[in-house]
Scaffold this motif. Structure first.
Motif, mmCIF file in Angstrom:
data_model
loop_
_atom_site.group_PDB
_atom_site.id
_atom_site.type_symbol
_atom_site.label_atom_id
_atom_site.label_comp_id
_atom_site.label_asym_id
_atom_site.label_seq_id
_atom_site.Cartn_x
_atom_site.Cartn_y
_atom_site.Cartn_z
ATOM 1 N N GLU A 87 0.821 -1.350 0.068
ATOM 2 C CA GLU A 87 0.113 0.001 0.050
ATOM 3 C C GLU A 87 0.844 1.396 -0.010
ATOM 4 N N GLU A 88 0.372 2.192 -0.766
ATOM 5 C CA GLU A 88 1.261 3.624 -0.745
ATOM 6 C C GLU A 88 -0.073 4.498 -0.935
ATOM 7 N N LYS A 89 -0.055 5.262 0.261
ATOM 8 C CA LYS A 89 -1.301 6.308 0.371
ATOM 9 C C LYS A 89 -0.519 7.735 0.545
ATOM 10 N N VAL A 90 -1.078 8.537 -0.169
ATOM 11 C CA VAL A 90 -0.714 9.904 -0.323
ATOM 12 C C VAL A 90 -1.937 10.845 0.307
ATOM 13 N N GLU A 91 -1.689 11.500 1.423
ATOM 14 C CA GLU A 91 -2.772 12.462 1.802
ATOM 15 C C GLU A 91 -2.316 13.819 1.803
ATOM 16 N N ILE A 92 -2.753 14.740 0.798
ATOM 17 C CA ILE A 92 -2.184 16.383 1.027
ATOM 18 C C ILE A 92 -3.201 17.134 0.889
ATOM 19 N N ASP A 93 -2.791 18.451 1.401
ATOM 20 C CA ASP A 93 -3.767 19.315 1.289
ATOM 21 C C ASP A 93 -3.938 19.795 -0.487
ATOM 22 N N LYS A 94 -5.121 20.213 -0.599
ATOM 23 C CA LYS A 94 -5.069 20.597 -2.214
ATOM 24 C C LYS A 94 -4.050 21.536 -2.796
ATOM 25 N N HIS A 95 -3.818 22.834 -2.026
ATOM 26 C CA HIS A 95 -3.045 23.738 -2.330
ATOM 27 C C HIS A 95 -1.544 23.653 -2.361
ATOM 28 N N ASN A 96 -1.095 22.281 -1.902
ATOM 29 C CA ASN A 96 0.271 21.533 -2.055
ATOM 30 C C ASN A 96 0.430 20.900 -3.427
ATOM 31 N N LEU A 97 -0.539 20.802 -4.086
ATOM 32 C CA LEU A 97 -0.327 19.958 -5.230
ATOM 33 C C LEU A 97 0.215 21.172 -6.300
ATOM 34 N N VAL A 98 1.266 20.578 -7.051
ATOM 35 C CA VAL A 98 1.990 21.612 -8.215
ATOM 36 C C VAL A 98 1.553 21.175 -9.364
ATOM 37 N N GLY A 99 1.613 19.762 -9.535
ATOM 38 C CA GLY A 99 1.498 19.402 -10.895
ATOM 39 C C GLY A 99 1.246 17.815 -11.353
ATOM 40 N N PHE A 100 1.037 17.369 -12.382
ATOM 41 C CA PHE A 100 0.883 15.935 -12.365
ATOM 42 C C PHE A 100 1.263 15.648 -13.823
ATOM 43 N N LYS A 101 1.722 14.085 -14.015
ATOM 44 C CA LYS A 101 1.834 13.858 -15.282
ATOM 45 C C LYS A 101 1.707 12.325 -15.421
ATOM 46 N N SER A 143 -10.214 16.301 -12.699
ATOM 47 C CA SER A 143 -9.971 16.685 -11.235
ATOM 48 C C SER A 143 -8.651 17.356 -10.936
ATOM 49 N N LEU A 144 -7.553 16.740 -11.393
ATOM 50 C CA LEU A 144 -6.250 17.239 -11.060
ATOM 51 C C LEU A 144 -6.106 18.578 -11.672
ATOM 52 N N ARG A 145 -6.579 18.841 -13.228
ATOM 53 C CA ARG A 145 -6.379 20.236 -13.667
ATOM 54 C C ARG A 145 -7.234 21.111 -12.874
ATOM 55 N N LYS A 146 -8.181 20.668 -12.527
ATOM 56 C CA LYS A 146 -9.248 21.792 -11.694
ATOM 57 C C LYS A 146 -8.372 22.228 -10.599
ATOM 58 N N ILE A 147 -7.803 21.362 -9.733
ATOM 59 C CA ILE A 147 -7.206 21.556 -8.425
ATOM 60 C C ILE A 147 -6.069 22.583 -8.808
ATOM 61 N N ILE A 148 -5.073 21.988 -9.984
ATOM 62 C CA ILE A 148 -4.034 22.854 -10.238
ATOM 63 C C ILE A 148 -4.564 24.310 -10.484
ATOM 64 N N LYS A 149 -5.260 24.412 -11.493
ATOM 65 C CA LYS A 149 -6.072 25.828 -11.640
ATOM 66 C C LYS A 149 -6.480 26.761 -10.671
ATOM 67 N N GLU A 150 -7.005 26.252 -9.762
ATOM 68 C CA GLU A 150 -7.686 26.820 -8.529
ATOM 69 C C GLU A 150 -6.471 27.085 -7.805
ATOM 70 N N ASN A 151 -5.086 26.304 -7.652
ATOM 71 C CA ASN A 151 -3.825 26.806 -6.787
ATOM 72 C C ASN A 151 -3.148 28.194 -7.494
ATOM 73 N N LYS A 152 -3.428 28.442 -9.017
ATOM 74 C CA LYS A 152 -2.762 29.489 -9.615
ATOM 75 C C LYS A 152 -3.254 31.067 -9.209
#
Length: 152
Positions: A87-101, A143-152
């Motif tokens: 198991e690998e689990k990551v629990e982060i605040d949305k404002h700490n998400l910088v990018g994804f690939k 969803s990830l794009r939306k979170i990153i857009k909100e962070n900018k």
């Protein structure tokens, strides 16, 4: 948004079962009919490699972006009820998400999430998304794009 690939578990268990039955069947057929003398070892090695490949590809993926935290979980499909060793689990605040690939290899897909920690350093986490359906993968990307857009 919540999504996962829970319904793939029965398919993976069936594939494991078929590979084990094929290994037993081919071993007895080669020994009884003496077909391909000495090559039964190659068949068993090939089937063992197929089981190992299925084992590494078969991962449970869960994505949850409801609330203030983003939760992404990867775990094994077989024996997870008794032994949760993959198991690998990551629990982060949305404002700490910088990018994804998303990297697509031959038969393997990886979601790479870039996270900013409290010190401002960037770290990358990798998740196996091979068995995630195309439609659900599209939802995760959206969803990830939306979170990153909100962070900018």
């Amino acid at each position: 948004m919540r999504t996962d690939n829970r319904n793939i578990k029965s398919t993976i268990i069936s594939i494991y079962f078929l590979l084990v039955v094929a290994a037993i069947l081919l071993t007895t057929v080669f020994k009884s009919f003496r077909i391909f003398e000495g090559s039964s070892l190659y068949v068993i090695i090939g089937l063992a490699l197929a089981v190992v490949a299925v084992h590494f590809v078969a991962r449970y993926f869960e994505y949850d972006s409801d609330g203030s935290k983003l939760v992404i979980t990867n775990s094994g499909l077989i024996l997870t009820d008794y032994l949760n060793y993959r198991e690998e689990k990551v629990e982060i605040d949305k404002h700490n998400l910088v990018g994804f690939k998303i990297r697509k290899l031959l038969v393997y897909k990886i979601l790479i999430v870039t996270i900013k920690n409290s010190e401002g350093k960037l770290s990358k986490k990798r998740f196996n998304i091979t068995l995630l359906k195309r439609k659900k993968l599209r939802y995760v990307k959206q969803s990830l794009r939306k979170i990153i857009k909100e962070n900018k």
